[in-house]
Design an enzyme around this catalytic site. Structure first.
Site, PDB file in Angstrom:
ATOM      1  N   LYS A  89      -1.937 -17.460  -5.341  1.00 12.81           N
ATOM      2  CA  LYS A  89      -2.005 -16.582  -4.651  1.00 12.81           C
ATOM      3  C   LYS A  89      -1.078 -15.876  -3.852  1.00 12.81           C
ATOM      4  CE  LYS A  89      -3.910 -12.278  -4.506  1.00 12.81           C
ATOM      5  NZ  LYS A  89      -2.427 -11.846  -5.068  1.00 12.81           N
ATOM      6  N   GLN A 110       1.446 -19.860   2.634  1.00 11.76           N
ATOM      7  CA  GLN A 110       0.856 -18.647   2.127  1.00 11.76           C
ATOM      8  C   GLN A 110      -0.392 -20.283   1.931  1.00 11.76           C
ATOM      9  OE1 GLN A 110       2.178 -16.216   0.902  1.00 11.76           O
ATOM     10  NE2 GLN A 110      -0.431 -15.496   0.830  1.00 11.76           N
ATOM     11  N   LYS A 113      -1.707 -19.802   5.399  1.00 14.31           N
ATOM     12  CA  LYS A 113      -2.862 -18.604   5.405  1.00 14.31           C
ATOM     13  C   LYS A 113      -3.563 -17.802   4.215  1.00 14.31           C
ATOM     14  CE  LYS A 113       0.573 -15.862   5.151  1.00 14.31           C
ATOM     15  NZ  LYS A 113       1.216 -13.971   4.554  1.00 14.31           N
ATOM     16  N   LYS A 125       4.216 -18.317  -3.732  1.00 13.37           N
ATOM     17  CA  LYS A 125       5.066 -16.901  -4.057  1.00 13.37           C
ATOM     18  C   LYS A 125       5.828 -16.487  -4.752  1.00 13.37           C
ATOM     19  CE  LYS A 125       5.728 -14.283  -0.839  1.00 13.37           C
ATOM     20  NZ  LYS A 125       4.624 -13.717   0.146  1.00 13.37           N
ATOM     21  N   GLY A 164       2.166  -7.509  -4.094  1.00 15.25           N
ATOM     22  CA  GLY A 164       3.872  -6.985  -2.997  1.00 15.25           C
ATOM     23  C   GLY A 164       3.564  -8.192  -2.166  1.00 15.25           C
ATOM     24  N   ASP A 165       5.287  -8.507  -1.840  1.00 16.35           N
ATOM     25  CA  ASP A 165       5.658  -8.887  -0.529  1.00 16.35           C
ATOM     26  C   ASP A 165       7.297  -7.443  -0.495  1.00 16.35           C
ATOM     27  OD1 ASP A 165       6.328 -11.017   1.586  1.00 16.35           O
ATOM     28  OD2 ASP A 165       7.825 -10.413   0.936  1.00 16.35           O
ATOM     29  N   THR A 208      -2.086  -5.393   5.852  1.00 16.56           N
ATOM     30  CA  THR A 208      -1.616  -6.227   6.267  1.00 16.56           C
ATOM     31  C   THR A 208      -1.370  -5.487   8.215  1.00 16.56           C
ATOM     32  OG1 THR A 208       0.028  -6.431   4.771  1.00 16.56           O
ATOM     33  CG2 THR A 208       0.667  -7.869   6.958  1.00 16.56           C
ATOM     34  N   ASN A 239       6.253  -1.534   4.495  1.00 16.19           N
ATOM     35  CA  ASN A 239       4.784  -1.661   4.365  1.00 16.19           C
ATOM     36  C   ASN A 239       4.085  -1.819   5.619  1.00 16.19           C
ATOM     37  OD1 ASN A 239       2.099  -2.926   3.853  1.00 16.19           O
ATOM     38  ND2 ASN A 239       2.283  -1.183   1.975  1.00 16.19           N
ATOM     39  N   SER A 376      -6.143  -8.315  -0.749  1.00 17.43           N
ATOM     40  CA  SER A 376      -6.013  -9.041  -2.031  1.00 17.43           C
ATOM     41  C   SER A 376      -7.343  -9.819  -2.668  1.00 17.43           C
ATOM     42  CB  SER A 376      -4.553  -9.353  -2.350  1.00 17.43           C
ATOM     43  OG  SER A 376      -3.409  -8.843  -2.343  1.00 17.43           O
TER      44      SER A 376
HETATM   45  P1  NDP Z   1       8.510  -4.041   2.799  1.00 14.33           P
HETATM   46  O1  NDP Z   1       9.577  -4.308   1.685  1.00 14.33           O
HETATM   47  O2  NDP Z   1       7.977  -2.428   2.727  1.00 14.33           O
HETATM   48  O3  NDP Z   1       9.623  -3.393   3.819  1.00 14.33           O
HETATM   49  C1  NDP Z   1      10.514  -4.638   4.410  1.00 14.33           C
HETATM   50  C2  NDP Z   1      10.874  -3.835   5.593  1.00 14.33           C
HETATM   51  O4  NDP Z   1      12.129  -5.127   6.811  1.00 14.33           O
HETATM   52  C3  NDP Z   1      12.091  -2.519   5.236  1.00 14.33           C
HETATM   53  O5  NDP Z   1      12.419  -2.348   7.013  1.00 14.33           O
HETATM   54  C4  NDP Z   1      13.533  -3.678   5.785  1.00 14.33           C
HETATM   55  O6  NDP Z   1      14.653  -2.432   5.771  1.00 14.33           O
HETATM   56  C5  NDP Z   1      13.326  -4.707   6.577  1.00 14.33           C
HETATM   57  N1  NDP Z   1      14.415  -6.111   6.217  1.00 14.33           N
HETATM   58  C6  NDP Z   1      13.835  -6.473   5.381  1.00 14.33           C
HETATM   59  N2  NDP Z   1      14.740  -7.440   4.963  1.00 14.33           N
HETATM   60  C7  NDP Z   1      15.626  -7.859   5.718  1.00 14.33           C
HETATM   61  C8  NDP Z   1      16.849  -8.247   7.145  1.00 14.33           C
HETATM   62  N3  NDP Z   1      16.646  -9.046   5.838  1.00 14.33           N
HETATM   63  N4  NDP Z   1      17.257  -6.976   7.321  1.00 14.33           N
HETATM   64  C9  NDP Z   1      16.278  -7.133   8.704  1.00 14.33           C
HETATM   65  N5  NDP Z   1      15.336  -6.043   7.982  1.00 14.33           N
HETATM   66  C10 NDP Z   1      14.695  -6.152   6.559  1.00 14.33           C
HETATM   67  O7  NDP Z   1       8.131  -5.494   2.925  1.00 14.33           O
HETATM   68  P2  NDP Z   1       6.888  -5.411   3.764  1.00 14.33           P
HETATM   69  O8  NDP Z   1       6.545  -4.374   4.388  1.00 14.33           O
HETATM   70  O9  NDP Z   1       5.452  -5.583   2.812  1.00 14.33           O
HETATM   71  O10 NDP Z   1       7.160  -7.037   4.338  1.00 14.33           O
HETATM   72  C11 NDP Z   1       7.299  -6.995   5.560  1.00 14.33           C
HETATM   73  C12 NDP Z   1       7.246  -8.204   5.997  1.00 14.33           C
HETATM   74  O11 NDP Z   1       5.774  -9.034   6.133  1.00 14.33           O
HETATM   75  C13 NDP Z   1       7.644  -9.790   5.100  1.00 14.33           C
HETATM   76  O12 NDP Z   1       7.971 -10.998   5.777  1.00 14.33           O
HETATM   77  C14 NDP Z   1       6.719  -9.752   4.277  1.00 14.33           C
HETATM   78  O13 NDP Z   1       6.765 -11.186   3.719  1.00 14.33           O
HETATM   79  C15 NDP Z   1       5.949 -10.274   5.397  1.00 14.33           C
HETATM   80  N6  NDP Z   1       4.053  -9.693   4.586  1.00 14.33           N
HETATM   81  C16 NDP Z   1       4.158  -8.572   4.032  1.00 14.33           C
HETATM   82  C17 NDP Z   1       2.517  -8.954   3.288  1.00 14.33           C
HETATM   83  C18 NDP Z   1       2.440  -7.389   2.383  1.00 14.33           C
HETATM   84  O14 NDP Z   1       1.291  -6.901   1.942  1.00 14.33           O
HETATM   85  N7  NDP Z   1       3.375  -6.454   1.679  1.00 14.33           N
HETATM   86  C19 NDP Z   1       1.312  -9.786   3.836  1.00 14.33           C
HETATM   87  C20 NDP Z   1       2.029 -10.177   4.771  1.00 14.33           C
HETATM   88  C21 NDP Z   1       3.176 -10.942   5.027  1.00 14.33           C
HETATM   89  P3  NDP Z   1      15.440  -2.329   4.922  1.00 14.33           P
HETATM   90  O15 NDP Z   1      14.435  -1.358   3.719  1.00 14.33           O
HETATM   91  O16 NDP Z   1      16.854  -2.445   5.114  1.00 14.33           O
HETATM   92  O17 NDP Z   1      15.541  -3.534   3.546  1.00 14.33           O
HETATM   93  O1  2IT Z   2       2.975 -12.681   2.826  1.00  4.73           O
HETATM   94  C1  2IT Z   2       1.978 -12.471   2.676  1.00  4.73           C
HETATM   95  O2  2IT Z   2       0.726 -13.184   1.927  1.00  4.73           O
HETATM   96  C2  2IT Z   2       2.185 -11.515   1.021  1.00  4.73           C
HETATM   97  N1  2IT Z   2       3.420 -11.250   0.696  1.00  4.73           N
HETATM   98  C3  2IT Z   2       0.658 -11.246   0.369  1.00  4.73           C
HETATM   99  C4  2IT Z   2       0.711 -11.297  -0.966  1.00  4.73           C
HETATM  100  C5  2IT Z   2      -1.166 -11.256  -1.804  1.00  4.73           C
HETATM  101  O3  2IT Z   2      -1.526 -11.810  -2.890  1.00  4.73           O
HETATM  102  O4  2IT Z   2      -1.653  -9.784  -1.392  1.00  4.73           O
END
Ligand code: NDP
Ligand code: 2IT
Length: 445
Positions: A89, A110, A113, A125, A164-165, A208, A239, A376
């Site tokens: 997952k 992961q 976590k 992943k 998603g991620d 998250t 997100n 999830s």
């Molecule tokens: P999104 O794609 O929704 O948003 C990502 C954000 O981070 C954007 O603002 C993006 O800016 C910025 N970003 C991405 N890459 C870079 C980079 N190389 N340098 C600077 N800024 C960057 O992703 P999420 O919000 O879902 O994910 C954000 C983080 O949270 C990640 O590390 C992800 O692995 C983690 N995460 C997400 C989960 C989820 O459920 N979605 C769960 C647990 C962890 P820009 O638009 O300019 O690229």
């Molecule tokens: O980093 C993470 O934990 C996620 N992007 C969410 C993974 C999931 O299966 O919901």
């Protein structure tokens, strides 16, 4: 590292040029040294050597046709890291920087976590070096369909359940789910983060960011602090950042900064979240747009400077290694007393050391951002039951899960002699359950 040094050496030798993967493994192995000392039977059973090697790594070609009729080729990945306690997952990242090192670090983290959530999910992943930015809906759809055409051969509701991620949100999950269903003629919970009309769970979108705040709320409470009246800086505007912002406001704090990969906005009066949501979720534009609507706010080019803004609490919610040693020292010098990692591995190893040495209340990613994957898993449960819980029911479960994760990490930290070190506590608490399962299930001869 006394007992586990050779495991780290082997990881470096076997996975050259994969710095993010090395970084994630090193941190966990360092935390697990005292466990290895107390559990010689796990050392003898090769648990540590096995847990750092993915069970399976799938690498594939993703050809698709762009709007001008030209064939484009991306690379697709799925790292099926560990299935000891449940189906693989973990999310799918779509970003040009995606490579084996990044997905292996994410898949490895992961495992722990997912174990911390207390729910039956293994670690995985995946993703691609495809960049959704600037692509039309049609291009994103064709990419997602091609990606799923291959991925569908390797996943399943009881095998591997992606989500998603970065770069993969509701739109991408929709296109991928449609293609899976087309190919397999099955309506199953093979992906999470689905739309609410077709098997998605309430609260998954918010989970998250909300979970991060629930976790930090517990950690703050233990030290006599809270989000109430706190000034908060959050990086990213995707997100995780958006729903962390929403929850900080609900808990009585004020968010003064957000960013994207181009730069950051500072609004001393407090970021207006509805404006950010319109720019990011509806229009898919850059964060600089914010200052057009709120001329009092300031936009600064470059995202690293966000950590120079004075705050009480910092929540890095963008990407790995976005907060380095200098940033950590600056935050502390400006009075920051708590840091919660919404992103995966956003703080460099040096930054983490600075936080721990200065007694900053530090919520490590594996624990603090586990609310997304936990919800999830709740989506998977609802899919299996052919049923859905209300927003309040899911939110309540999420809150309980985050509280339990805080307690587990904190108790493990105390049990292993470093009470405030939630990095060590989370690594150990997450590891124990997976190690027990691997040990019980034996090795195939
Ligand atoms: P999104 O794609 O929704 O948003 C990502 C954000 O981070 C954007 O603002 C993006 O800016 C910025 N970003 C991405 N890459 C870079 C980079 N190389 N340098 C600077 N800024 C960057 O992703 P999420 O919000 O879902 O994910 C954000 C983080 O949270 C990640 O590390 C992800 O692995 C983690 N995460 C997400 C989960 C989820 O459920 N979605 C769960 C647990 C962890 P820009 O638009 O300019 O690229
Ligand atoms: O980093 C993470 O934990 C996620 N992007 C969410 C993974 C999931 O299966 O919901």
């Amino acid at each position: 590292m006394k007992t586990l040094g050779h495991v780290m050496d082997q990881v470096i030798k076997r996975n050259p040029n994969e710095p993010e993967f090395h970084q994630a493994v090193r941190e966990v192995l360092e935390s697990l040294e005292p466990v290895a000392e107390r559990k010689p039977q796990w050392v003898d059973a090769g648990i540590f050597e096995r847990i750092v090697e993915p069970e399976r790594q799938i690498l594939f070609r993703v050809p698709w046709v762009d709007d001008s009729g030209k064939v484009q080729v991306n690379r697709g990945f799925r790292i099926q890291f560990n299935s000891a306690i449940g189906p693989y997952k973990g999310g799918l990242r779509l970003h040009p920087s995606v490579n084996a090192s990044i997905l292996k670090f994410l898949g490895f983290e992961q495992i722990f976590k997912n174990s911390l959530t207390g729910l039956p999910i293994g670690g995985g992943k995946g993703g691609s070096d495809f960049d959704p930015k600037g692509k039309s809906d049609g291009e994103v759809m064709r990419f997602c369909q091609s990606f799923m055409t291959e991925l569908s051969k390797h996943i399943g509701a009881d095998t591997d359940v992606p989500a998603g991620d970065i770069g993969t949100g509701a739109r991408e999950i929709g296109y991928m789910y449609g293609q899976y269903k087309r190919l397999r003629n099955e309506f199953t919970g093979v992906l999470t983060g689905k739309g609410l009309q077709w098997g998605g769970s309430l609260v998954r979108t918010e989970a998250t960011g909300y979970g991060l705040c629930y976790f930090m709320d517990e950690a703050l409470k233990a030290k006599g602090k809270s989000f109430k009246d706190a000034t908060v800086v959050i990086s990213g505007s995707g997100n995780v950042a958006i729903y962390a912002t929403q929850k900080v406001y609900q808990l009585g704090g004020k968010v003064v900064a957000l960013s994207d990969s181009n730069g950051y906005i500072y609004d001393a009066d407090g970021i207006k979240l509805d404006t950010v949501q319109r720019i990011k979720e509806v229009e898919r534009k850059r964060i600089i747009e914010y200052v057009k609507y709120h001329p009092n706010a300031v936009y600064t080019e470059g995202c690293a400077g966000i950590w120079t803004i004075p705050c009480d609490i910092a929540l890095p919610c963008a990407t790995q290694n976005e907060l380095d040693e200098t940033a950590a020292k600056t935050l502390i010098a400006n009075g920051c007393y708590a840091v919660g990692e919404g992103a995966n591995m956003p703080s460099t190893a040096e930054a983490v050391s600075v936080f721990l040495a200065n007694k900053v209340i530090f919520g490590p990613a594996k624990a603090a951002n586990a609310g997304g994957v936990a919800t999830s898993a709740l989506e998977m449960s609802q899919n299996s039951m052919r049923y859905s819980w209300t927003f309040e029911e899911v939110d309540e479960k999420l809150k309980d899960i985050m509280t339990n994760i805080y307690t587990a990490a904190s108790e493990a930290a105390s049990a292993y002699g470093d009470a405030d070190n939630l990095v060590m506590g989370a690594n150990i608490a997450g590891f124990l359950k997976v190690a027990e399962a691997m040990y019980a299930q034996g090795v195939a001869y």
